[in-house]
Design an enzyme around this catalytic site. Sequence first.
Site, PDB file in Angstrom:
ATOM      1  N   ASP A 125       0.844  -1.184   0.000  1.00 12.88           N
ATOM      2  CA  ASP A 125       0.000   0.000   0.000  1.00 12.88           C
ATOM      3  C   ASP A 125       0.892   1.251   0.000  1.00 12.88           C
ATOM      4  O   ASP A 125       1.877   1.311  -0.724  1.00 12.88           O
ATOM      5  CB  ASP A 125      -0.952  -0.060   1.208  1.00 12.88           C
ATOM      6  N   TRP A 126       0.580   2.263   0.820  1.00 14.30           N
ATOM      7  CA  TRP A 126       1.411   3.458   0.877  1.00 14.30           C
ATOM      8  C   TRP A 126       2.814   3.163   1.388  1.00 14.30           C
ATOM      9  O   TRP A 126       3.740   3.967   1.186  1.00 14.30           O
ATOM     10  CB  TRP A 126       0.751   4.538   1.736  1.00 14.30           C
ATOM     11  N   TRP A 175     -18.375  10.085   7.763  1.00 13.40           N
ATOM     12  CA  TRP A 175     -18.111   8.933   8.641  1.00 13.40           C
ATOM     13  C   TRP A 175     -16.845   8.254   8.142  1.00 13.40           C
ATOM     14  O   TRP A 175     -16.747   7.894   6.974  1.00 13.40           O
ATOM     15  CB  TRP A 175     -19.316   8.007   8.566  1.00 13.40           C
ATOM     16  N   ASP A 252      -7.385  -8.674  -3.883  1.00 10.32           N
ATOM     17  CA  ASP A 252      -7.325  -7.237  -3.697  1.00 10.32           C
ATOM     18  C   ASP A 252      -7.848  -6.562  -4.962  1.00 10.32           C
ATOM     19  O   ASP A 252      -7.198  -6.611  -6.010  1.00 10.32           O
ATOM     20  CB  ASP A 252      -5.887  -6.787  -3.423  1.00 10.32           C
ATOM     21  N   HIS A 282      -6.668  -7.001   0.553  1.00 12.33           N
ATOM     22  CA  HIS A 282      -5.703  -5.911   0.430  1.00 12.33           C
ATOM     23  C   HIS A 282      -4.686  -5.943   1.559  1.00 12.33           C
ATOM     24  O   HIS A 282      -3.478  -5.804   1.330  1.00 12.33           O
ATOM     25  CB  HIS A 282      -6.434  -4.566   0.421  1.00 12.33           C
TER      26      HIS A 282
END
Length: 306
Positions: A125-126, A175, A252, A282
């Site tokens: 991911d990041w 939210w 993912d 993921h």
Amino acid sequence: MRELPSVSNVLRTPPECFNHIPDFPYEPHYIELGGVRIAHIDEGPKDAPLVLLMHGEPTWSFLYRKMIPVLVRDGFRVIAPDLVGFGRSDKPADKKNYSYLNHVLWMTAWMEAKDLKQITLFCQDWGSLIGLRMVAECPDRFDRIVLANGGLPTGIEKIPAAFKLWQAFARFSPWFPIGRIVKSGCTAGLTTEEVAAYDAPFPSRRYRIAARLFPSFVPTAPDNPERQNNERAWEMFKHWDKPFLTLFSSRDPITRGGEKVWQSRVPGAKGQPHAITRGAGHFLQEDKGVELAMKIADFIRSTPVT
């Protein structure tokens, strides 16, 4: 690399927010850089081969709780930082302090301050958008790379519909339940306690600035300010002949299939035991953490540095 951003006002998650984190007994360590305190976990013998675990959005080093003990047991030193704005690291209060480039600057400076060398990087991911740029900035500090469910986009790739929805949700939804968001990216689900652990660094909306902004920083259009920097990094990786392994997951919807470009373009990826992590979403560290750690350990042992 340019100078670190000047940060004058930060939020620091109260320590008591972390009093009931399950299966994560590790003592945090801290380094302060440019007015920002960055937290990290450092386990295993200090002279052992080093594995650097880079988390992504909107998680923190807790994501690696299933992998750390396996790697330490196998004789490795394991370091897992919390990105600025996440986990136990400081969270700049002004959204203007956040950018893709600033996070690369912070984490590269942190790595240099720790003087980390002979690193095996695992990133997702990041953790990959930042971690792979750290490699491009300091390639001599890294011995090998393991990439899972991530990449280095330049704004010209096709963007999955699932990611466009995620960008819109992060930007507009009133939210933003971080623990439940992480749970939705796991095929195996999370317990109530684990969901609470992912919520722990963010006791109020003021602490969630980075988590809200990160999706918008991903280069998804040619005019993204980090396109050129990522293209320069790609040019380096086209000549990267050190070991490079991909361990993407099968479930993912955002990064599935993203391993192919790395396997075809990176010389060090040729002939490596690339694998698809079956049945993982993921956040494959949650779904298949032990399996991942074992594959990383095997990869390190099979690619000794000469």
